[in-house]
Design a protein around this motif. Structure first.
Motif, short mmCIF file in Angstrom:
data_model
loop_
_atom_site.label_atom_id
_atom_site.label_comp_id
_atom_site.label_asym_id
_atom_site.label_seq_id
_atom_site.Cartn_x
_atom_site.Cartn_y
_atom_site.Cartn_z
N LYS A 129 0.84 -1.21 0.00
CA LYS A 129 0.00 0.00 0.00
C LYS A 129 0.88 1.26 0.00
O LYS A 129 0.63 2.21 -0.73
N VAL B 93 -9.45 6.29 17.48
CA VAL B 93 -8.27 5.50 17.17
C VAL B 93 -7.97 4.53 18.32
O VAL B 93 -7.66 3.35 18.09
N PHE C 165 -7.89 0.41 17.92
CA PHE C 165 -6.76 -0.46 18.28
C PHE C 165 -7.15 -1.46 19.37
O PHE C 165 -6.55 -2.52 19.47
N LYS C 166 -8.11 -1.07 20.22
CA LYS C 166 -8.49 -1.96 21.32
C LYS C 166 -9.51 -3.00 20.89
O LYS C 166 -9.41 -4.17 21.25
N LYS D 100 1.60 0.66 14.83
CA LYS D 100 1.85 1.67 15.87
C LYS D 100 3.29 2.16 15.86
O LYS D 100 3.55 3.37 15.76
N ILE E 269 -0.83 -5.02 14.28
CA ILE E 269 -1.30 -3.82 14.97
C ILE E 269 -0.11 -3.10 15.62
O ILE E 269 0.02 -1.87 15.55
N LEU F 124 -1.42 7.56 23.07
CA LEU F 124 -2.69 7.13 22.47
C LEU F 124 -2.70 5.63 22.19
O LEU F 124 -3.71 4.96 22.37
N TYR F 125 -1.59 5.11 21.73
CA TYR F 125 -1.52 3.68 21.38
C TYR F 125 -1.18 2.82 22.59
O TYR F 125 -0.99 1.61 22.46
N LYS G 38 -8.52 3.73 10.26
CA LYS G 38 -7.52 4.70 10.77
C LYS G 38 -7.26 5.77 9.71
O LYS G 38 -7.18 6.96 10.01
N GLU G 39 -7.14 5.35 8.46
CA GLU G 39 -6.85 6.30 7.39
C GLU G 39 -8.02 7.28 7.20
O GLU G 39 -7.81 8.47 6.98
N GLU H 229 -8.10 9.72 10.09
CA GLU H 229 -7.01 10.69 9.96
C GLU H 229 -7.35 11.78 8.94
O GLU H 229 -7.05 12.96 9.15
N PHE I 54 -11.28 12.02 17.66
CA PHE I 54 -10.31 11.27 16.87
C PHE I 54 -9.46 10.35 17.75
O PHE I 54 -9.27 9.17 17.45
N ARG I 55 -8.98 10.89 18.87
CA ARG I 55 -8.16 10.08 19.78
C ARG I 55 -8.96 8.91 20.33
O ARG I 55 -8.48 7.79 20.41
N ASP J 81 -10.57 16.65 17.74
CA ASP J 81 -9.34 15.98 18.12
C ASP J 81 -9.60 14.94 19.22
O ASP J 81 -9.06 13.83 19.17
#
Lengths: 208, 208, 208
Positions: free
Chosen positions: A180, C163, C167-168, B178, B174, B101-102, C180-181, C184, C159-160, C156
Motif C-alpha cells: 500500500k 483510534v 486499536f483496542k 503503531k 497492529i 494514544l496507542y 484509521k486512514e 485521519e 479522533f483520539r 481531536d
C-alpha cells in the motif's frame, strides 16, 4: 555578444530540461526494477543517485531565481514548477527505497502498471518542459498537458484497482502495509506530474 | 541610541534561538519519555506545551517578518527557516502523542536510539542558530551544518534498521502499525533538522 | 460607477464565500454518507464534484491574486487562506473515496461524530468568511474563530477516542488500517478549519 554574459534568461529552461530528463531516467530505472526484480540494491542505489542529482538542479534553480531580477516567465511559476518537478523523483525514490527495505522481491502486476504509467507521464513532462522554452506553439504544449492529465487519470484508476485488490486478496496485513505504501508513493509521483502540467498550462495561457 | 528604537534587526535571531532552545528541551523530554517509560502522560503533556510555545514563537516571527521592511538576512530564508524549525517539534509531539494514544508502555531500543540522535541534531541546530546571529565565523557554522547532515544520515540508518526489524520480528500487525508511525515521525523530525541545516548553509554562502 | 469596472476589490471575498459554501455542502454530503450508509457511490461522486468545484474557485482566486496590484487584505493572507480552505475538501474527498474503495458499508459511531463536528466547523468557517468582507465587527469575527478552535479540539478528542477504540476493539488489522486512514483524513480536514480560523484571526488583528 551580450548573451554570453547574460545567459540567465535561458538557464531556467535548462534547469527544467535537465531535471525532467533525469526524472525520466529515474522512472525508467524504476520500471526496470519492478519488471525484472533483479539487482534490486544496485537499481535502488542508482535511483537514489538520480534523486540527488535532481535535488542539486532544483537547488541551483532556486538559487538562480533569487539572483535574477527579470525572469522569462513568472517568478512564482518557476518556483512552483521546479518544486513540483522535484517532488516526482522524491516519491520514486521513496517507493524504490521501500521495495528494498521491506525486502519485497516478488513484484506485482499492479506495481509494474503503475511504474509504466509514471514513466510515460515523466516523458510527456520532459516534452512539455522542452516546449516551454519556446512558446510559439501553445496548442501543442496544451495538448501535452492534457496528455499528462489523462495519464494521471489512468494511474489513479490503476492505483484504486491495485489497493482494492490488495485488501481483497492479500491475507497478510504486513504485506498489505508494505505494498500500500509503495503504491501510494507511485500514485503521488504521477499526481505531481499532473501538478506540473497544470502549472505549465497556466504559463501558456498567461503568455497566449 | 537608535538601536533602542529599532530592535527589529536582532529580533529574528532571538526568535530562532528561543525556538531552537525549546526544541532541544522538547527532544530531551522525549528521550526521557522513551528511556524510562514512566510518567508517560505528564511527559507527553509537557511536550505538547513546548510544541505550543514553539508555535507562538513561529507565529510572532512571521508576524514580525510581515512588518519589517529590511531584514538582516534574506526574507524568504527567515520564513523557510522558522517554518522548518517549527516542523521539528510538530513531529516530536506527534510521536509522543501516539505513544500515549496507542498505549505503548514497553519501549524499544530503536525508539531510544532515534530519540537520542534527534536530541543531538536539535542541539546542533541550536548552536547553528546562535552562530547565525554573527556570521563572522562562517567555517564553524558550515561545520555545524555538516554535523547535522551527518546526524540525519545516522538517524536514517537507525530508522531503516528499526523498520526492517519491526517487519521481521514483530508478529502482531497492529503493533507494527503503531511503532512504524512513531518511527516515521521521529525520522521526519530529524529530516527537518537537515532542512534547517541546508537553509542555514545557504544563508552562510550568500553572505560569505 | 467606477466600481463596475473595478470589481476586483470585492471579488476575493466572493471567492472565499463561494468556496466556504461548497465546503459546507461537501461536509453535509459526507455526514449523509456516513449516517445512512446508502447510495455510497452516488454520494462519493457528488463529493468529488464539489471538491473539483472548490479547486476551480481556488485556481481563479490565485489567478486573480497574480493580476491584482492592490488587495483588500494582505496578499499573503489571501493566498494562505484560500490554500488552507482548499485543503479541507481535499481531505473530505480523500475520506469519502476511501470509504468506497475499501468497501466499508457498515459505518461506525466515531466516523459519524467526526463528520458532524467537521460539518459544524465548516459552517463556522463560512460565517467567518462572510464576516471577513466587512471588518466592522471584529469582536464577532474573533468569536467565530474561537468557536472553530473549540470545534477542532472537540474533533481531536473524538479522533483520539476513535483510534484508541479501533486499536483496542478491532481484531482485524486490515480493518484497522482502513478506518484509521479515514479518521485521519477527517481529523486533518477539521485541523485545516483551525488553520483557516488562525489566518482570519491574524487578518482581524492586523486591521483592528
Amino acid at each position: 555578444m551580450f548573451g554570453r554574459f547574460l545567459p540567465r534568461e535561458t538557464s531556467f529552461f535548462d534547469f527544467f530540461e535537465q531535471h525532467a530528463a533525469l526524472t525520466v531516467e529515474g522512472a525508467q530505472e524504476f520500471v526496470s526494477l519492478v519488471s525484472s526484480g533483479t539487482n534490486i540494491d544496485a537499481k535502488v542505489k542508482r535511483i537514489a543517485e538520480i534523486e540527488h542529482e535532481t535535488d542539486v538542479i532544483t537547488h541551483r534553480c532556486v538559487e538562480a531565481l533569487h539572483k535574477t531580477f527579470i525572469t522569462p516567465i513568472d517568478r512564482d511559476a518557476i518556483h512552483r514548477l521546479i518544486t513540483k518537478m522535484d517532488d516526482i523523483m522524491d516519491f520514486v525514490e521513496a517507493a524504490a527505497e521501500r521495495l528494498a527495505l521491506y525486502e519485497l522481491t516478488v513484484m506485482t502486476g499492479d506495481v509494474r502498471d503503475l511504474a509504466v504509467v509514471l514513466h510515460r507521464a515523466a516523458e510527456v513532462v520532459e516534452a512539455a518542459c522542452k516546449g516551454l522554452r519556446n512558446l510559439r506553439d501553445p496548442q501543442s504544449l496544451l495538448k501535452l498537458c492534457i496528455d499528462i492529465n489523462r495519464l494521471e487519470n489512468e494511474g489513479d484508476a490503476i492505483f484504486r484497482r491495485a489497493v482494492a485488490r490488495l485488501f481483497k486478496e492479500e491475507r497478510d496485513p504486513i504485506v498489505v502495509i508494505k505494498w500500500k505504501e509503495i503504491y501510494e508513493n507511485l500514485e503521488s509521483a504521477t499526481d505531481r506530474c499532473e501538478d506540473v502540467a497544470n502549472i505549465i498550462e497556466g504559463v501558456v495561457l498567461e503568455h497566449a
